[in-house]
Design an enzyme around this catalytic site. Structure first.
Site, PDB file in Angstrom:
ATOM      1  N   GLY A 287    -126.683 -37.783   7.941  1.00 45.66           N
ATOM      2  CA  GLY A 287    -127.859 -37.689   8.799  1.00 45.66           C
ATOM      3  C   GLY A 287    -129.109 -38.117   8.064  1.00 45.66           C
ATOM      4  O   GLY A 287    -129.080 -38.424   6.868  1.00 45.66           O
ATOM      5  N   GLN A 288    -130.217 -38.125   8.788  1.00 47.17           N
ATOM      6  CA  GLN A 288    -131.493 -38.558   8.215  1.00 47.17           C
ATOM      7  C   GLN A 288    -132.617 -37.751   8.839  1.00 47.17           C
ATOM      8  O   GLN A 288    -132.624 -37.484  10.029  1.00 47.17           O
ATOM      9  CB  GLN A 288    -131.712 -40.049   8.463  1.00 47.17           C
ATOM     10  CG  GLN A 288    -132.990 -40.600   7.829  1.00 47.17           C
ATOM     11  CD  GLN A 288    -133.054 -42.120   7.911  1.00 47.17           C
ATOM     12  OE1 GLN A 288    -132.145 -42.765   8.409  1.00 47.17           O
ATOM     13  NE2 GLN A 288    -134.127 -42.689   7.412  1.00 47.17           N
ATOM     14  N   GLY A 289    -133.572 -37.326   7.970  1.00 48.49           N
ATOM     15  CA  GLY A 289    -134.734 -36.584   8.440  1.00 48.49           C
ATOM     16  C   GLY A 289    -136.005 -37.139   7.857  1.00 48.49           C
ATOM     17  O   GLY A 289    -136.022 -38.211   7.239  1.00 48.49           O
ATOM     18  N   GLY A 292    -135.785 -37.458   3.898  1.00 50.44           N
ATOM     19  CA  GLY A 292    -134.765 -38.231   3.210  1.00 50.44           C
ATOM     20  C   GLY A 292    -133.483 -38.334   4.012  1.00 50.44           C
ATOM     21  O   GLY A 292    -133.403 -37.951   5.178  1.00 50.44           O
ATOM     22  N   ASP A 405    -139.619 -22.439   8.918  1.00 55.89           N
ATOM     23  CA  ASP A 405    -139.019 -23.524   9.705  1.00 55.89           C
ATOM     24  C   ASP A 405    -137.653 -23.098  10.252  1.00 55.89           C
ATOM     25  O   ASP A 405    -136.674 -23.835  10.177  1.00 55.89           O
ATOM     26  CB  ASP A 405    -138.882 -24.792   8.863  1.00 55.89           C
ATOM     27  CG  ASP A 405    -138.838 -26.063   9.717  1.00 55.89           C
ATOM     28  OD1 ASP A 405    -139.208 -25.977  10.909  1.00 55.89           O
ATOM     29  OD2 ASP A 405    -138.438 -27.119   9.208  1.00 55.89           O
TER      30      ASP A 405
END
Length: 593
Positions: A287-289, A292, A405
């Site tokens: 995955g990607q956020g 990074g 978060d």
């Protein structure tokens, strides 16, 4: 006894390999870029261990992979070449104006000296002095129109020169190579035998330098460690001789438990080369956020990990520091374990335990996994696990950890769908006695941010802000949808938490995904707990310890909390703010995010 002899040899070999490993660490980053000069003893990069170089010989790498010499005075020089055999380093002023740094440049506190130098005096004149055979040398980088700057060798009889239109600036020693070096030319700095120890012949083209002043510090340390290990070995041998088999078994269990606990206590540090090997050259992307990309990796044939490569262009390293500082000391069944990290020059990565079922968000929002929906009993177990993990962060550590978060995306599920809290990039540490936390910027994800984080009129930011986020997460688990969803057909359901409260308040049941007997009671309990957690004022929210008790108790004993969506919201200034306006603000910010 043969067994102990083998152990002794093993410790000796381990110590030798450890010493060799330290040597390899010194050689791991021996250039700034492919074209940079070779960096070896007595020089070292600033991020390498001190044993890799000698005091005063520190180098650093710029973002453009240029090599810089850091002198004790605040002067940095660009390194062009290092000649170890002649003990000479060729440098250049990075701004092509060495004269600008002469006033503060002093080599007395450094191990270097100019290969050739002359003493000069700098003058600021109001007229041109560049006639033929003039002793004045112009310095264009310091001059301005109408006020040229010149240098004159101090040995020159300046009283015979026409200095009526000039003002003396300062004296300085300047590198000399057939002429004064002021503007952009490279020059040599030398170091002598007395500043280091001696040169050692090696098979490489350049000689290696080692320190032999007295007894080597590394040899002393090695001897102490080896002697200590030998002493421990002798004590163990004597103990085994005079101890019973029962005591032996107890100690073996104790040592085994200690090693297991120690292995889990401290995350390991990996090089960037290790990270590439673990991820098979970043082959399997998970995955990607915003901070990074996450890749699947493998430490061994049976141990899989998730590797997050941090984006250097985002933030100032705060997320990396938060993750390592908090997760490196956290050990709880409902919190993702930090296996290791990488801080190799400009490369940063975080290595976590791998959780095959990914995030809770996928199972409560995505349509792609409808063939496997979580039962209400499992959702209740997940809710209790998340609440237990947050309660540990708030009360179970030496310092209180505020996550800031909490959301479905940051709740990961293992192979048995046990929840684990992840992503501590926005976390803050505070003492347990601290009732409020100061914040300069808003932290969190819109839709889960407590009102006091957006506006101090609602109260102080504290651990109750995590309680609010958890409440929103619970309500999304109940409804299987985002708390704000403008895609629904009925406008009354756009803000889902308020829709839930209105249904429960008039005695209507929640029929969302109800399939088995008992599901209604679980859904109602989760909804009531969630509504208790999202009260506007922090003082009206329960602590996570109370939340855990509510989730583990009987649902029919819970009472409906006050309506958090009343027409007005009290503030510190005794003003009132319409709820609809506040919700409009949330919706607008959510759209802009």
């Amino acid at each position: 006894m043969d067994r102990y002899l083998c152990l002794f040899l093993f410790l000796f070999v381990t110590l030798f390999v450890e010493m060799r490993g330290g040597r390899d660490e010194c050689m791991a980053s021996n250039r700034c870029g492919d074209q940079g000069p070779l960096i070896q003893f007595p020089f070292r990069l600033q991020d390498q261990p001190r044993d890799c170089g000698y005091k005063g010989f520190e180098l650093s790498c710029t973002e453009n992979n240029q090599t810089m010499l850091d002198l004790p005075v605040p002067v940095k020089l660009l390194v062009k070449k290092i000649a170890y055999k002649s003990r000479e380093i060729i440098v250049q002023d990075p701004d092509n104006c060495l004269a600008r740094q002469l006033r503060k440049l002093s080599l007395a506190a450094s191990p270097f000296h100019f290969k050739s130098e002359r003493d000069v005096t700098l003058f600021n004149c109001s007229s041109d002095k560049t006639e033929p055979y003039s002793p004045y040398q112009s310095i264009p980088c310091l001059s301005i129109p109408g006020n040229p700057v010149y240098a004159v060798e101090s040995s020159t009889l300046v009283r015979y020169l026409d200095l009526s239109s000039c003002r003396r600036l300062y004296n300085a020693s300047v590198p000399y190579d057939g002429g004064f070096i002021f503007n952009g030319s490279a020059f040599s700095l030398k170091w002598s035998h007395s500043k280091i120890c001696r040169l050692k012949k090696s098979k490489s083209t350049e000689p290696e330098t080692e320190c032999i002043k007295g007894v080597s510090k590394k040899i002393i340390v090695t001897g102490v460690i080896f002697g200590f290990l030998l002493l421990v070995l002798v004590i163990v041998m004597l103990y085994r001789v005079y101890s019973s088999n029962k005591v032996e078994r107890e100690n073996k269990v104790k040592v085994k438990k200690f090693l297991e606990d120690y292995e889990a206590l401290k995350p390991s540090r990996y090089s960037y080369a290790d990270v590439k090997r673990i991820t098979s050259q970043f082959k399997d992307k998970l995955g990607q956020g915003g901070y990074g990309i996450v890749y699947k990796g493998k430490l061994s044939d049976e141990v899989f990990v998730a590797v997050k490569i941090l984006n250097n262009s985002q933030g100032n390293g705060e997320e990396f520091i938060n993750e390592v500082a908090t997760m490196g000391t956290i050990h709880h069944v409902n919190i993702v374990r930090l296996v290791g990290f990488c801080a190799d020059r400009f490369k940063r990565a975080l290595i976590y335990e791998y959780l095959p079922n990914e995030s809770l968000e996928k199972f409560i929002f995505s349509r792609a996994v409808k063939n496997y929906s979580l039962s209400w009993k499992k959702l209740q177990e997940i809710a209790i696990g998340i609440a237990t993990g947050i309660e540990y962060l708030h009360q179970g550590c030496d310092q209180r950890i505020l996550h800031f978060d909490i959301k479905p995306h940051n709740i990961l599920l293992d192979h048995n769908f046990n929840p684990k809290i992840s992503d501590f990039g926005l976390a803050k540490l505070c003492s347990k006695e601290q009732s409020a936390v100061s914040m300069t910027v808003v932290r969190g994800t819109m839709g889960y941010i407590a009102p006091e984080v957006l506006s101090r009129n609602f109260g102080n930011v504290s651990y109750k802000s995590d309680v609010y986020s958890f409440g929103m997460l619970l309500l999304e688990m109940v409804g299987g949808r985002k708390n704000i969803d403008v895609s629904v057909e009925s406008t009354s359901q756009v803000y889902f938490p308020e829709w839930i409260y209105n249904h429960l308040d008039i005695g209507q049941e929640l029929h969302s995904r109800i399939e088995e007997e008992g599901d209604v009671a679980i859904a109602k309990k989760l909804a009531i707990v969630g509504l208790s957690c999202i009260q506007w004022c922090p003082v009206d929210r329960p602590s996570m310890k109370i939340v855990v008790q509510m989730l583990e108790g009987e649902g029919d004993k819970l009472t409906m909390p006050p309506n958090p969506f009343a027409s007005t919201v009290p503030t510190k200034t005794n003003l009132s703010k319409p709820r609809t306006v506040f919700q409009q603000e949330l919706a607008i910010i959510s759209e802009l995010e």
